[in-house]
Each structure stands twice: as structure tokens, then as C-alpha cells.
Design an enzyme around this catalytic site. Structure first.
Site, PDB file in Angstrom:
ATOM      1  N   CYS A 453       0.824  -1.214   0.000  1.00 46.61           N
ATOM      2  CA  CYS A 453       0.000   0.000   0.000  1.00 46.61           C
ATOM      3  C   CYS A 453       0.855   1.261   0.000  1.00 46.61           C
ATOM      4  CB  CYS A 453      -0.935  -0.026   1.191  1.00 46.61           C
ATOM      5  SG  CYS A 453      -2.168  -1.317   1.041  1.00 46.61           S
ATOM      6  N   GLU A 584      -1.843  -4.686  -6.220  1.00 42.77           N
ATOM      7  CA  GLU A 584      -3.152  -5.297  -5.961  1.00 42.77           C
ATOM      8  C   GLU A 584      -4.282  -4.282  -6.142  1.00 42.77           C
ATOM      9  OE1 GLU A 584      -2.718  -6.872  -1.825  1.00 42.77           O
ATOM     10  OE2 GLU A 584      -3.907  -5.154  -1.209  1.00 42.77           O
TER      11      GLU A 584
HETATM   12  O1  AHR Z   1       1.412  -6.722   3.379  1.00 44.35           O
HETATM   13  C1  AHR Z   1       0.578  -5.778   3.971  1.00 44.35           C
HETATM   14  C2  AHR Z   1      -0.382  -5.166   2.971  1.00 44.35           C
HETATM   15  O2  AHR Z   1      -1.213  -6.151   2.441  1.00 44.35           O
HETATM   16  C3  AHR Z   1       0.234  -4.552   1.754  1.00 44.35           C
HETATM   17  O3  AHR Z   1       0.645  -3.258   1.962  1.00 44.35           O
HETATM   18  C4  AHR Z   1      -0.869  -4.575   0.767  1.00 44.35           C
HETATM   19  O4  AHR Z   1      -0.401  -4.686  -0.547  1.00 44.35           O
HETATM   20  C5  AHR Z   1      -1.702  -5.758   1.184  1.00 44.35           C
HETATM   21  O5  AHR Z   1      -3.022  -5.433   1.290  1.00 44.35           O
END
Ligand code: AHR
Length: 851
Positions: A453, A584
Site C-alpha cells: 500500500c 493489488e
Molecule cells: O502486506 C501488507 C499489505 O497487504 C500490503 O501493503 C498490501 O499490498 C496488502 O493489502
């Protein structure tokens, strides 16, 4: 197993019964409820008489709203379902009572729902009670504003909308479903449509039951002794990826500042801001972690009138009224110092008066005793960086740092920094040696960075922009870390590339695909969530920035960005081979348009770079399907899959990749982990991950890279559990899952040797698995036993050079609940067969070397 069979039987009987009295058509009622604060999405109930309703599921969510933030948004109000062009079902709904957008999504069968979009129909307030119809090739949508005033717009394509004459809305229906009065849309549909929906819901339930399976089994369920025979087939040997196991580093859980980044001073630039925590913590500001000593009447204020750099606008003005006053930093919950170790101190300072002043710098113990000191002489009246070394005379985990001016008057201070000299590979501005070493000990072949994220950020303004993280520390642009704290960017792109080089891992930088996190709040955008992508007229600038990153990594010293890399001390290119675009993401039209622009620009300028696309946060569902469609259409090099699943999912989806098409995009499994209730890790989660890795290794010609997530977590500062490595200021605590990753990292192979596996006396064949890989001088055999009993295993070794050798056996086994299991290493002998007793609930790795 018995349970599962009887469950399926019940479903079958239910299906037969329904079939016997199958009506031609029925009423279908589409509605949402107020439950879970309106977040349960769209439900359906069916009836033959509009009086007796059968709710499917009974509350199965056929589609959920994906608009805005997790936790506070993703709500569905007043859904209206209707048929549009090409017999496609359309659903519109209201999102909240503030935003001028509505939700829109379509479906062919009311089961699979496509991409959601959130067209903005009102620029001055919310769009409430949306209701839509289709006639004569166009859609008309009615909605009301907050005062109840009605509006109508029309569209042919759901992209361009124009005001239309007022139109009478179709009445909503109200029915009592399971005792509750619900408002929704009434339709008359063929019963087969409903039947398919019921079957889908039943199938979903069956899958959920499978996923709930745990690794623990009652011992008395296994009646006979279990033996396992593994027969290798060297003729089917296949080449697999050499980058199979890597790591994903994201600044979550204080992984960077206060974590692996070795800086010991918290809030060194006085740039902490209440916005870092969205105003939830009043003490989170420029003063955080700083104070003046209580025995003096010294004061300090924050100023930003004439900063050292615009990116570091705040600095401290320390006002000393009498000698002895000091500015004190508490570090990240204390500054750990070790007797005899040297620490590099630096500060930007200027004397605010006309006289120069001296600064004494001290490391302080619990009672103010001085654990180390140095003096900076003659602080001038203009900003200048001063440096000195402090040697600690005692060890103490919770020291403080004091800056003690030797004259009364004001002094300005900024970028106050303290680093141990012993960093990983002794790098300046480096990484915490013990923590980085544990990471390096995984032997990762690549490092994905900076997220997650964090890469796409909470809103456009929070996207990770790599240019802000290079160059002199005082010129870097700190920012809000979307996990609720502060990011200094001290561990930036240069440090990242260097770390990759230091551990011989490929860098895999991830850039946002022009859209922020799918769970973003508004942050100034007209609409929330991911839909507030970078405006198209600003995409050129963004694309250039992505291209510049590649130039920074690989360009010659005569290129603009290559020169900056050289100036930072690295003349040679970093030899970047991969770049990930997106994390994602919610796969929408907004995403696709921007992703394609970025991918195409990279491929045009740097065709040799492997671009990694993204297929959403789950291993199924709309983002996965739509993401793969884009990948297929664009023939992407590789896509990044993510999923956090239960042990039951890993147990029951061992063939997940067996049917993937080798000719399609390769897969990078960028984030995965086994999650159990309570979200902790133990032997059960570790074995689930080992099982998955065994199955991935079999497919490592398709799934060419894998990384567990998240990697690091500081105890007491975690936003996400479980994680692979926990730590505090002085200790590093690898989890059981860490050892699984390490065993795969140290025992990877260039070739996979297919094998046949047969077990006797075992009613649970999916609980035994193996993977055999080979290198020039090594044969590596991994076996997993997820039974509560020992298994006698025998592996035929079809290579004379690996027979009659001394081999290393490493085993992880014990109580499934145990969080402290560590690998046990022993020596064994091989013959023509490798005979092993696999302990209950164990993962064993045998490495046989010829040299
Ligand atoms: O790994 C933690 C979080 O999980 C990451 O930041 C995100 O890509 C996923 O939702």
C-alpha cells in the site's frame, strides 16, 4: 472427510428436491440491508407469490461496494437492479450522503460481477436514491440531492452523462424478508437463473467449509502406520526460476524508521505532523520525541521561516536562559547504545545571536549519567552541518540524546542524527546490522520495495514518489506513512538499491499504476477510493518519473539521473531488470487506462525491463479475473498475485497453479501468508506456508518469484499481523515461518525433478507432499508431513553420485501451536534410497552434495 461428504450429499438432495418442483419463472427481489453499517452488499430473495420469500444464502453477498476506505466506507445504499443493452444486468446504488458519485456495476448472470465504476453526477453534493432504466439505447438515471430535489441524467456508455428531462422513477418495492422490511427491486426471472445463483451460493459455502480445515488432526483418525514412497523421474526434469524466493520490504509496522533504518533519533527533522496520523493523535507533531530538560528553564519552539531546505521546512529554536539547559530526544522508545561502540552524530545548526556557541552532545543514562559525549565547536550564524563521533562508555537500551548549548541565547537546530558506526556492511546512513543480517540470512534473490500500500499511497498526494527519497537527507521529502506514522525517506531508493547489491538480490521496485490505494480516503479528490487516479493531463509527468527511476538505476553517468546515482557514490549501474506497476489495485477503467500508458512507455524506452502487472488483492474475484484479462490481452511479462489465506485453503488448493498456462504471463506471488484466527504465526501457519511453497516450487517455471508478507514488525508498533520477523530496539525475533522461508532460500534449485508419491495407510493423502530440486552439485529433497503420526519415507535416488553420501537433514517439527520452533540440523547417510522418519507435523529438508 465424512463431514464434507455428508454436506455435499445434503446439497445434492436439496438440489434434487428443488428440481422436482421447478417453476418456469419466479419473482426475484434484489436488496441491501443496514447490517454491518450497510457493507454487506447485494442480497437476493426469490418467491413464487411475492409473499413467501426464500432468501439466498440467506444473506449471501452477491456483490459488495468497493468504493472508498475500508472500515468507514464500502457501503451500498438503495440498490436498483435492471436490465440494459445486450441483456446485461446493471446495478446502481448510492455510496454515502456526501459524494456526488453513484456506484455502477454490471453482470451477465447476477453471479459474476464486472468492474465497478463510480460516475460523478453531482458536483455540489451527494447523489441519493439513484434509480435507473434502459430504453431505446440509452440509460436514464434519476437521483435526488440532499434536499430531496430530483434530477435526471442520461447516458449511452456510462462515461458521458447529460442532463435529461425529468422522468418518473420506477417504484421501489418493499417486502418482508426473514422478518425484516427491506426496500429493493422486484423482477420476474426464469427460475434457472435463480437456480444457478443458489448453486453458486452453495458452492461458496462448500469452499468456505474447506478453507476452515485446520492442520491439527486427531491421532486416532489415522488407523494404520503410514509409509511414503517417492519415485523420482529425472527424464522429466525441468528448469525452474532462480529467483524463486525473495522478500517484500514495506515500511509497515515501523519496518524502516525506528526499524531497519539505523537512525536512532526519532523525528530528527521536526517534520512529524498531526496529518501523519490523520489528526487522531494530538501529541504527534514537530515536538514528538523531543523535550527540554526539566531542571532548566530552557524552552524550544518550532519555526519554519528560513529552513535548510523547503522539503524540511521545520526546525527547532532552542532558547537557553541559563547554562545547563538542553534539548533531549528519546529515540524510538529509547536509544540503545553498547559500551565501546562508536556513534556518528550530526546536526544542522546555527546560532541565532551574533556570537558563535559550542554544543555539547551527550548520551544520557536512566539517571542522567553521561554514557558518552562530544563537543561541537563554534556554531556559526548560518546553517551548517556539524558532525562528531561519540563513543559509548556503558551499554544501555534506553539512552537519550541531549544537546547542551554552552552559551545562553537561541540556537536553531535541524536534522539531528545519530547512527551506530556498525551498520550493515558499515554503510553510512545504513541499516541496522543485526536486523539486516537476519533478512540477508534468508538468502533472498530479490527485494520488492517500497510496497504494498505504501507504493500507491492513500490518495494521489500520498503516492510514493521515488525522486523524493534520494539525494542529501535534508533535501528528501518526508511524508505521511499511510500505515499511520511518519516516513523520513532516509531509507530511500539509493539505500534500497545498495542493500539489494549488498545481499546479491535483484531489486524489484513497485510504482503506482497512476492510481492510489483502492482503500484511499478522499484527501482532496472529488471522489474516494482508487477512482481518484492521476488526472490524464498529468500522466506524462508521472510516466516520465517512472522512466527516470529506470535511468537512475541503469543510466550511464552522462545521463541526468545516472549522474545523480554516481554523485551519491555509485558510478556503476544497479542493473535493474524488473519493475512492478501497481499493487493489488482495484481493476477499473481508470486503472487500466493509466496502467497501459505506463507499461507501454516503459516497454518502448526499455524493452529489456520485465514489467510486472497486478491482478488484485485476492486469488479470485473481479480484480483477479479482470487483471488477468488485461495481462492476457497485453501479453504482459508477469503479474503480481496476492492472497492471505487459511491453512485449509493451502491444504485444499495444492493444484492451484498446475493448470496455469505456461505460455501466459509469468506469476510473481508478491504477497502471501497463512492466517489463522488471532492472526499470529506458529508451526501450523509455517507448515501451511511450507506446503504452499512445495506446490509453488513444482510450478516454479510459472510462479517464478514468491515473497511472504509483511516482512518486518516492531513489537508494540504493528499495524498488521502476522509478520515474518519481529524485533524491538535490541533483539531480532524470527518466527517459525522465517525458518520455512530460509529453508527454501538456502535450498533452491535450478531444476525441478518430478516424482511420483504414494503412501500407504493414509486416509489423508493431501497431507504428505514433497519437492525435489537439483543444482550442479546438489540434490535437495523437501518433504512435509501434516499428519499427527510419524511417516516412514523412502525416496529412491536415481543418481549414483548422490547415493552413499553424508547429507544434511534440517527439520522443523513440534506442537502446531508452538511459536518458538527452530530448525534442528543433523547428518544422515544416503543409500540407493533416502530413508527418513518424518516426525508428526514436520517439514524436512535433505541436502546431498557431491562436493
Ligand atoms: O502486506 C501488507 C499489505 O497487504 C500490503 O501493503 C498490501 O499490498 C496488502 O493489502
Amino acid at each position: 472427510m465424512k463431514l464434507r461428504l455428508s454436506f455435499l450429499l445434503l446439497i445434492f438432495l436439496g438440489y434434487e428436491k428443488a428440481n422436482a418442483s421447478k417453476p418456469d419463472s419466479v419473482y426475484l427481489f434484489a436488496y441491501s440491508t443496514t447490517k454491518n453499517s450497510h457493507r454487506n452488499g447485494l442480497h437476493f430473495a426469490w418467491s413464487q407469490d411475492k409473499t413467501n420469500w426464500v432468501a439466498i444464502g440467506p444473506e449471501h453477498s452477491f456483490v459488495k461496494c468497493d468504493y472508498g476506505r475500508w472500515g468507514s466506507e464500502k457501503k451500498m445504499f438503495n440498490p436498483t437492479l435492471f436490465k440494459g443493452a445486450g441483456n446485461l444486468w446493471h446495478l446502481v446504488w448510492s455510496l454515502n450522503d456526501t459524494d456526488g458519485a453513484i456506484g455502477h456495476v454490471t453482470s451477465k448472470d447476477l453471479i459474476y460481477w464486472g468492474r465497478q465504476s463510480y460516475p460523478i453526477l453531482n458536483t455540489t453534493g451527494p447523489c441519493l436514491q439513484p434509480e435507473a432504466q434502459y430504453a431505446n439505447g440509452e440509460y436514464t438515471i434519476n437521483w435526488t440531492d440532499k434536499k430531496g430535489k430530483a434530477f435526471t441524467v442520461r447516458t449511452k456508455d456510462w462515461e458521458n452523462f447529460e442532463a435529461a428531462p425529468q422522468r418518473v422513477a420506477q417504484p421501489k418495492s418493499n417486502y418482508t424478508i426473514r422478518g425484516s422490511q427491506e426496500e429493493g427491486t422486484l423482477l420476474k426471472v426464469p427460475y434457472t437463473l435463480v437456480e444457478n445463483m443458489i448453486n453458486h451460493q452453495t458452492f461458496t459455502l462448500a469452499k468456505k467449509a474447506q478453507e476452515a480445515e485446520r492442520i491439527a488432526l486427531q491421532k486416532n483418525l489415522i488407523k494404520d502406520p503410514v509409509s511414503l514412497k517417492i519415485t523420482l523421474d529425472p527424464s522429466k526434469q525441468k528448469k525452474i526460476s532462480e529467483h524463486f524466493l525473495g522478500i517484500f520490504f514495506e515500511d509497515i509496522n515501523y519496518a524502516a524508521d525506528g526499524g531497519i533504518y539505523a537512525e536512532l533519533i526519532q523525528n530528527r527533522g521536526f517534520e512529524y505532523h498531526p496529518d501523519d496520523r490523520e489528526g487522531r493523535d494530538k501529541s504527534w507533531n514537530s515536538y514528538k520525541a523531543w523535550k527540554v530538560n526539566s531542571t532548566s528553564d530552557a524552552t524550544f519552539k518550532i519555526d519554519s521561516t528560513t529552513p535548510i531546505h523547503k522539503n524540511n521546512s521545520k526546525y527547532a529554536v532552542l532558547d537557553i536562559k541559563k547554562r545547563g539547559g538542553a534539548l533531549i530526544n528519546e529515540g524510538f522508545g529509547g536509544i540503545p547504545v553498547t559500551a565501546g561502540e562508536k556513534y556518528d552524530f550530526s546536526v544542522f545548526a546555527r546560532s541565532a545571536g551574533s556570537k558563535s556557541s559550542n554544543l555539547v552532545i551527550q548520551l544520557l543514562g536512566a539517571n542522567g549519567e553521561v554514557l558518552g559525549t562530544t563537543t561541537l565547536q563554534k556554531i556559526g550564524t548560518t546553517w551548517k552541518k556539524y558532525s562528531a563521533v561519540i563513543t559509548a562508555n556503558q551499554s544501555f537500551a534506553q539512552a537519550q540524546l541531549a544537546i547542551v548549548p554552552q552559551q545562553v541565547g537561541k540556537v536553531n537546530l535541524d536534522m539531528i542524527s545519530l547512527f551506530p558506526q556498525k551498520t550493515f556492511k558499515n554503510r553510512k546512513n545504513g541499516l541496522r546490522a543485526d536486523l539486516a543480517q537476519v533478512v540477508a540470512d534468508l538468502k533472498p534473490r530479490f527485494v520488492r520495495f517500497p510496497g504494498g500500500c505504501v507504493a500507491h499511497g492513500d490518495g494521489i498526494a500520498n503516492m510514493y514518489r521515488w525522486e523524493n527519497t534520494i539525494g542529501a537527507l535534508e533535501t528528501r521529502k518526508p511524508q505521511r506513512n499511510m500505515w499511520g506514522y511518519h516516513q523520513t525517506a532516509g531509507l530511500g531508493y539509493f539505500e534500497y538499491f545498495l542493500f539489494c547489491e549488498d545481499i546479491a538480490a535483484e531489486p524489484i521496485p513497485i510504482v503506482a499504476a497512476g492510481v492510489p490505494c483502492q482503500n484511499s480516503a478522499h484527501h482532496g479528490c472529488a471522489i474516494g477510493g482508487q477512482q481518484g487516479g492521476i488526472p490524464l493531463d498529468q500522466m506524462d509527468e508521472y510516466i516520465n518519473s517512472v522512466l527516470n527511476l529506470i535511468e537512475y538505476a541503469n543510466g550511464g553517468v552522462n545521463t541526468f539521473w545516472g549522474k545523480k546515482r554516481a554523485e551519491a557514490g555509485h558510478h556503476e549501474p544497479f542493473n535493474l531488470k524488473y519493475i512492478g506497476v501497481g499493487n493489488e489495485d482495484l481493476i477499473t477503467d481508470v486503472f487500466e487506462e493509466r496502467f497501459k500508458l505506463i507499461n507501454n512507455a516503459i516497454k518502448k524506452k526499455y524493452p529489456e525491463i520485465t514489467v510486472i502487472g497486478t491482478v488484485g488483492p485476492f486469488n479470485e474475484g473481479t480484480d483477479y479475473v479482470e487483471g488477468w484479462e488485461i495481462a492476457d490481452e497485453m501479453k504482459l511479462d508477469m503479474v503480481d498475485e496476492h492472497y492471505y489465506q487459511s491453512p485449509g485453503w493451502y491444504l485444499n488448493n495444492q493444484n492451484f497453479y498446475d493448470s496455469y498456462d505456461k505460455n501466459k504471463s509469468k506469476v510473481y506471488l508478491g504477497e502471501y501468508a497463512a492466517h489463522i484466527p488471532g492472526r499470529h504465526n506458529n508451526l501450523e501457519t509455517a507448515l501451511s506456508e511450507a506446503l504452499h511453497l512445495i506446490n509453488l516450487e513444482r510450478n516454479a517455471d510459472i510462479v517464478t518469484m514468491t515473497s511472504y508478507a509483511p516482512l518486518l514488525a516492531k513489537e508494540g508498533f504493528t499495524q498488521w499481523n502476522p509478520d515474518l520477523i519481529y524485533f524491538n530496539n535490541t533483539e531480532v525475533k524470527p518466527t517459525v515461518g522465517y525458518y520455512v522461508q530460509q529453508l527454501f532460500g538456502h535450498n533452491s534449485g535450478k531444476y525441478y525433478i518430478p516424482h511420483n508419491l504414494s503412501s500407504t495407510g493414509n486416509a489423508y493423502p493431501n497431507r504428505l507432499a514433497a519437492s525435489v530440486v537439483k543444482n550442479e552439485n546438489e540434490l535437495i529433497i523437501k518433504q512435509i508431513n501434516l499428519l499427527p503420526v510419524e511417516v516412514k519415507s523412502s525416496v529412491g535416488i536415481p543418481y549414483a553420485e548422490y547415493q552413499n553420501k553424508t547429507a544434511t537433514l534440517t527439520t522443523l517439527s513440534g506442537d502446531l501451536e508452538d511459536k518458538t520452533v527452530k530448525p534442528i540440523i543433523s547428518e544422515i547417510k544416503t543409500g540407493k534410497e533416502l530413508e527418513l522418519t518424518l516426525p508428526p507435523y514436520s517439514f524436512s529438508v535433505v541436502k546431498i552434495k557431491t562436493k
